[in-house]
Structure formats: structure tokens, C-alpha cells
Design a protein around this motif. Structure first.
Motif, PDB file in Angstrom:
ATOM      1  N   TYR A 168       0.810  -1.225   0.000  1.00 36.17           N
ATOM      2  CA  TYR A 168       0.000   0.000   0.000  1.00 36.17           C
ATOM      3  C   TYR A 168       0.846   1.279   0.000  1.00 36.17           C
ATOM      4  O   TYR A 168       0.383   2.348   0.389  1.00 36.17           O
ATOM      5  CB  TYR A 168      -1.001  -0.009   1.168  1.00 36.17           C
ATOM      6  N   SER A 169       2.090   1.151  -0.468  1.00 37.06           N
ATOM      7  CA  SER A 169       2.982   2.324  -0.460  1.00 37.06           C
ATOM      8  C   SER A 169       2.711   3.227  -1.653  1.00 37.06           C
ATOM      9  O   SER A 169       2.186   2.792  -2.669  1.00 37.06           O
ATOM     10  CB  SER A 169       4.437   1.863  -0.532  1.00 37.06           C
ATOM     11  N   GLU A 170       3.108   4.479  -1.515  1.00 36.26           N
ATOM     12  CA  GLU A 170       3.055   5.426  -2.632  1.00 36.26           C
ATOM     13  C   GLU A 170       4.375   5.329  -3.393  1.00 36.26           C
ATOM     14  O   GLU A 170       5.439   5.268  -2.781  1.00 36.26           O
ATOM     15  CB  GLU A 170       2.865   6.858  -2.104  1.00 36.26           C
ATOM     16  N   PHE A 171       4.291   5.311  -4.721  1.00 38.67           N
ATOM     17  CA  PHE A 171       5.503   5.191  -5.549  1.00 38.67           C
ATOM     18  C   PHE A 171       5.875   6.540  -6.152  1.00 38.67           C
ATOM     19  O   PHE A 171       5.005   7.269  -6.613  1.00 38.67           O
ATOM     20  CB  PHE A 171       5.269   4.193  -6.699  1.00 38.67           C
ATOM     21  N   TYR A 172       7.153   6.830  -6.160  1.00 42.25           N
ATOM     22  CA  TYR A 172       7.642   8.077  -6.764  1.00 42.25           C
ATOM     23  C   TYR A 172       8.829   7.743  -7.661  1.00 42.25           C
ATOM     24  O   TYR A 172       9.821   7.181  -7.200  1.00 42.25           O
ATOM     25  CB  TYR A 172       8.079   9.048  -5.658  1.00 42.25           C
ATOM     26  N   PHE A 173       8.678   8.062  -8.949  1.00 47.82           N
ATOM     27  CA  PHE A 173       9.764   7.784  -9.895  1.00 47.82           C
ATOM     28  C   PHE A 173      10.367   9.098 -10.383  1.00 47.82           C
ATOM     29  O   PHE A 173       9.640  10.048 -10.673  1.00 47.82           O
ATOM     30  CB  PHE A 173       9.227   6.990 -11.096  1.00 47.82           C
ATOM     31  N   THR A 174      11.684   9.128 -10.455  1.00 51.46           N
ATOM     32  CA  THR A 174      12.355  10.325 -10.981  1.00 51.46           C
ATOM     33  C   THR A 174      13.413   9.905 -11.997  1.00 51.46           C
ATOM     34  O   THR A 174      14.007   8.833 -11.873  1.00 51.46           O
ATOM     35  CB  THR A 174      13.015  11.149  -9.848  1.00 51.46           C
ATOM     36  N   ASP A 175      13.630  10.761 -13.011  1.00 45.96           N
ATOM     37  CA  ASP A 175      14.650  10.472 -14.023  1.00 45.96           C
ATOM     38  C   ASP A 175      16.065  10.730 -13.515  1.00 45.96           C
ATOM     39  O   ASP A 175      17.037  10.301 -14.135  1.00 45.96           O
ATOM     40  CB  ASP A 175      14.412  11.332 -15.281  1.00 45.96           C
ATOM     41  N   THR A 176      16.180  11.452 -12.413  1.00 45.30           N
ATOM     42  CA  THR A 176      17.504  11.745 -11.841  1.00 45.30           C
ATOM     43  C   THR A 176      18.272  10.445 -11.632  1.00 45.30           C
ATOM     44  O   THR A 176      17.721   9.476 -11.104  1.00 45.30           O
ATOM     45  CB  THR A 176      17.340  12.472 -10.484  1.00 45.30           C
ATOM     46  N   LEU A 177      19.528  10.432 -12.045  1.00 42.34           N
ATOM     47  CA  LEU A 177      20.364   9.246 -11.825  1.00 42.34           C
ATOM     48  C   LEU A 177      20.877   9.275 -10.386  1.00 42.34           C
ATOM     49  O   LEU A 177      21.113  10.360  -9.833  1.00 42.34           O
ATOM     50  CB  LEU A 177      21.534   9.230 -12.815  1.00 42.34           C
TER      51      LEU A 177
END
Ligand code: IPE
Ligand code: IPE
Ligand code: MG
Length: 247
Positions: free
Chosen positions: A206-215
Motif C-alpha cells: 500500500y505504499s506510494e511510488f515516486y519515480f524520478t529520471d535523476t540518476l
């Protein structure tokens, strides 16, 4: 107003998990060997730990080496294990100074002996620290953890220590190597990949996902603040309706 000031301290996640990805691409873009990407990722680890400790995030789990990563070229695996030992040694004073406790999840026994020795040392030295717990996922994969957990529970049933009806959510939680820690509210993955790569399959239900392009080697405190801010603007419904949540 800066990003940090926008964060609501009363709505912080208790546990943040990060899939630190993109070290190889960071190095390749600069014409460097992949290991230089890993080396430059150490600063991002330090910044993330510090930011969590400063904010009051109680747990930070970092995916540092997966079960599948053993299949990388031998040179890279060796370099990563050496970097791990070197980093643990170098970072011990920082962990002590910042009151950070170190823990690990995963198949500890699979790690090279010198890694195990250094890790045990620092785990012992930091065991009473209570500002933030840094959990390193090493030789970890969620399927490995779940299979192990099923075996432990099956063994208890076989020995008549428990009955089938005793098996519940809590028992499964406790038999995973992640058992001592609460489930992460927020998962971050860097480098633009949109997958879990065998990480915390049960714990992220039930976690919130956060995706970023930052390496990963470019990831700084501000990137963590951005992720937290994004998380704070989500409505977590846990199966209920929006109206039920807001009332
Ligand atoms: C993450 O960076 C670090 C580990 C998996 C150990 P990668 O090494 O996966 O970097 P990319 O994905 O090849 O760019
Ligand atoms: C996941 O990254 C594992 C870690 C960050 C330690 P990978 O780079 O190994 O993931 P895949 O194989 O690209 O999915
Ligand atoms: Mg990768």
C-alpha cells in the motif's frame, strides 16, 4: 519558499525506501567505468541519510545489491563489495555522530566474509542509536525473503509448534528479514526505470511510488524533499472512498 519549508512535518513518512538506480548510466555518460558511478553514488547515500535524520524520518531502506546483481560481471561484483567495505569503514563516524543505527535485510551469509565482519561491527556499534535507522538491502530480493519466510513457517507447522490457522499477516511479516521495520509509506526509484526489480513486494502493498529520471549519483537532499512533498499531496485511501477519508 524553498521545497524544505513546504514539507509538513506532521505528515512525514515514517519509512522511506529507495531503489538507487542509474550509477552505470551516470558513468557511461561521462565516459567513465561503471564503478565510478557506484563510487559517486556514495555521496547520494550520505545526503539521503542525513536528510532523513534531519527531518525525523525514522527508517530509510536502501536497495544496494540485489540477488540478481550477483549475475553481473565478476569485476563489477568484486568492486561493489570492496566499495561496500570501504564505505562502511569510512562512514562509521558519520553514523555515530548523527545517531543513525545500521541494519541489513537480505541473505547476509552470501556476502563475502570481510563484508560480513565489517557490517557486524558497525551494526553492533550503532545498535543503540535511535534518530534514524538505515536499512541496507544487501544480497536481497523479495522473492528470496518470501520463500525463506514460507520455509520457516512450514517448519513450525511440521513440528506442531503452530497450526495452519495460526498463519496470518502478522506472522508472515515477522518471519521476513524486514520484520523488525514498519512498511514503507513511500518508495522512490531513480533513473527513470518503472519497475520494482524484486524489491519489497509484500511490504510495498500500500505504499506510494515516486519515480524520478535523476540518476542516483545526482540525487541530493532537494530531490528527497521533492519526493516527500509529492507524497504529502497524495490521498491514501486504503480501499475506502475519498469521502470517508476526508470526513
Ligand atoms: C544501481 O545502478 C546500483 C546497483 C544495482 C548496484 P546500476 O549499476 O544498476 O546502474 P544502471 O542501471 O546500469 O545505470
Ligand atoms: C535494482 O537495480 C537493484 C538495486 C538498485 C540494488 P538493477 O539495476 O539491478 O535493476 P534492473 O535489473 O535493471 O531491473
Ligand atoms: Mg540499474
Amino acid at each position: 519558499m524553498g521545497i524544505l519549508e513546504k514539507i509538513d512535518n506532521s505528515k512525514l513518512p515514517i519509512h522511506i525506501a529507495i531503489i538507487m538506480d542509474g550509477n552505470g548510466r551516470w558513468a557511461k555518460k561521462r565516459g567513465f567505468l561503471r564503478i565510478l558511478g557506484h563510487e559517486n553514488g556514495v555521496k547520494s547515500v550520505r545526503e539521503s541519510c542525513e536528510a532523513c535524520a534531519e527531518l525525523g524520518v525514522k527508517f530509510l531502506t536502501l536497495y544496494a545489491f540485489s540477488t540478481e546483481n550477483w549475475n553481473r560481471p565478476k569485476d563489477e561484483v568484486n568492486a561493489l563489495m570492496n566499495l561496500l567495505v570501504k564505505t562502511i569503514k569510512a562512514e562509521t563516524p558519520t553514523l555515530l555522530k548523527n545517531n543513525i543505527r545500521l541494519q541489513t535485510i537480505g541473505d547476509f551469509e552470501k556476502l563475502p566474509e570481510n563484508c560480513q565482519i565489517e557490517l557486524k561491527k558497525i551494526i553492533k556499534e550503532t545498535e543503540h542509536n535511535n534518530r534514524t535507522t538505515l536499512v541496507l538491502a544487501l544480497s536481497y530480493s523479495s522473492k528470496w525473503d518470501i520463500v525463506n519466510s514460507v520455509k520457516k513457517i512450514a517448519e513450525k507447522v511440521k513440528n506442531n509448534e503452530i497450526s495452519l490457522d495460526d498463519i496470518n499477516d502478522e506472522m508472515i511479516n515477522n518471519s521476513l528479514t524486514t520484520g523488525p521495520f514498519p512498511h514503507p509509506e513511500l518508495l522512490i526509484r531513480t533513473s527513470g526505470e518503472l519497475r520494482l526489480s524484486n524489491f519489497l513486494l509484500w511490504e510495498l502493498a500500500y505504499s506510494e511510488f515516486y519515480f524520478t529520471d535523476t540518476l542516483w549519483p545526482d540525487f541530493r537532499k532537494n530531490d528527497l524533499y521533492k519526493a516527500i512533498l509529492d507524497y504529502q499531496n497524495r490521498e491514501r485511501r486504503f480501499g475506502k472512498t475519498s469521502e470517508q477519508i476526508s470526513n
